[in-house]
Design an enzyme around this catalytic site. Sequence first.
Site, PDB file in Angstrom:
ATOM      1  N   ASP A 192       0.694  -1.233  -0.059  1.00  0.00           N
ATOM      2  CA  ASP A 192       0.023   0.166   0.067  1.00  0.00           C
ATOM      3  C   ASP A 192       0.838   1.380   0.011  1.00  0.00           C
ATOM      4  O   ASP A 192       0.796   2.153   0.703  1.00  0.00           O
ATOM      5  CB  ASP A 192      -0.972   0.164   1.143  1.00  0.00           C
ATOM      6  CG  ASP A 192      -2.262   1.050   1.200  1.00  0.00           C
ATOM      7  OD1 ASP A 192      -2.463   1.321   0.079  1.00  0.00           O
ATOM      8  OD2 ASP A 192      -2.385   1.578   2.332  1.00  0.00           O
ATOM      9  N   ASP A 218       3.778   1.719   7.728  1.00  0.00           N
ATOM     10  CA  ASP A 218       2.476   1.175   7.756  1.00  0.00           C
ATOM     11  C   ASP A 218       2.373  -0.128   6.597  1.00  0.00           C
ATOM     12  O   ASP A 218       2.123   0.004   5.580  1.00  0.00           O
ATOM     13  CB  ASP A 218       1.365   2.152   7.434  1.00  0.00           C
ATOM     14  CG  ASP A 218      -0.117   1.495   7.651  1.00  0.00           C
ATOM     15  OD1 ASP A 218      -0.160   0.135   8.174  1.00  0.00           O
ATOM     16  OD2 ASP A 218      -1.166   1.897   7.310  1.00  0.00           O
TER      17      ASP A 218
END
Length: 324
Positions: A198, A215
């Site tokens: 992502d 993340d």
Amino acid sequence: MTDFSFQNLTPDLILDAIESVGVYPESGLLPLNSYENRVYQFRADDNRRYVAKFYRPERWHSEQIQEEHDFTLALQQAEVPVVAPLRVDGQSLFEHQGYRFCLFPSVGGRQFEMDNLDHLEMLGRYIGRLHSVAMQEEFAHRPAIDTASYLHQPRTDILACDCLPDTLRLAFSTVLDQVINKAEEKFTPFQQIRLHGDCHAGNILWSQEQLMIVDLDDCRRGPAVQDLWMMLSGDRQNQVMQLDTLLSGYEEFAAFDTRELALIEPLRAMRMVHYMGWLAKRWHDPAFPRNFSWFATDKYWEQQILALKEQLAALDEAAISLYP
């Protein structure tokens, strides 16, 4: 635990969980911008700032979360600038009253500037380094980026959602199916490696004269171009310049198969459909109607019909190329 939401995650439970691993908050809990999980920043009694991340129940199983942690820690050990979970007595994943959580050091910084070519080249080097580590092993538990989970399951979730107006359902589902069929036809990855998964501007921070990658919650197996294409923006000429800049840094550390450029538009279509499916699937979580109220408006679905038609046309165009 069978509850898929966070209705039982009270402030007292959060504090008890953090203290159970020997970290004692002194400040209040500051919620950070995360909807899939629940993430809080705080200052502890050692005067350090931490981030506590509570995983959404039943999204990943513990082996998958641990694999995310192990991958991130391996990247950190290889001096790739990532924010890795903290280990307490050799453990990074903890559980308290059915909720799994971890702790990170709090890292500040500015959001990545996609139009800064120097930063883009630096990011290319970092992703190249990330992929050079990623290629050394394979995931045993994390899933792949595939058409089942990025197209077909989201389609089911979208069409089952009450937010899609009946008056637009036929027009929307018709173009949605056309996009799904075309993207599935064109999505033929040549190699699958471990990925960030992502890698967009919101997950890159500029901090202390370097970029920091954050993340890895969506790390999966997939084609290397998945970690590159979301950095491209503007018209095709701008995208070619950005891609050339990214790859000039990337290829200092990892080889790139240019055949993967043909996967960019299928991956873009998959992300569009997956995002709508994610919102539909999570709509029962009170945080979603509160923060994404536009998802239940006719205007939103009318815009998606137009966006899908544009993406269908893009899927029929020749793939982006670095060469004339």
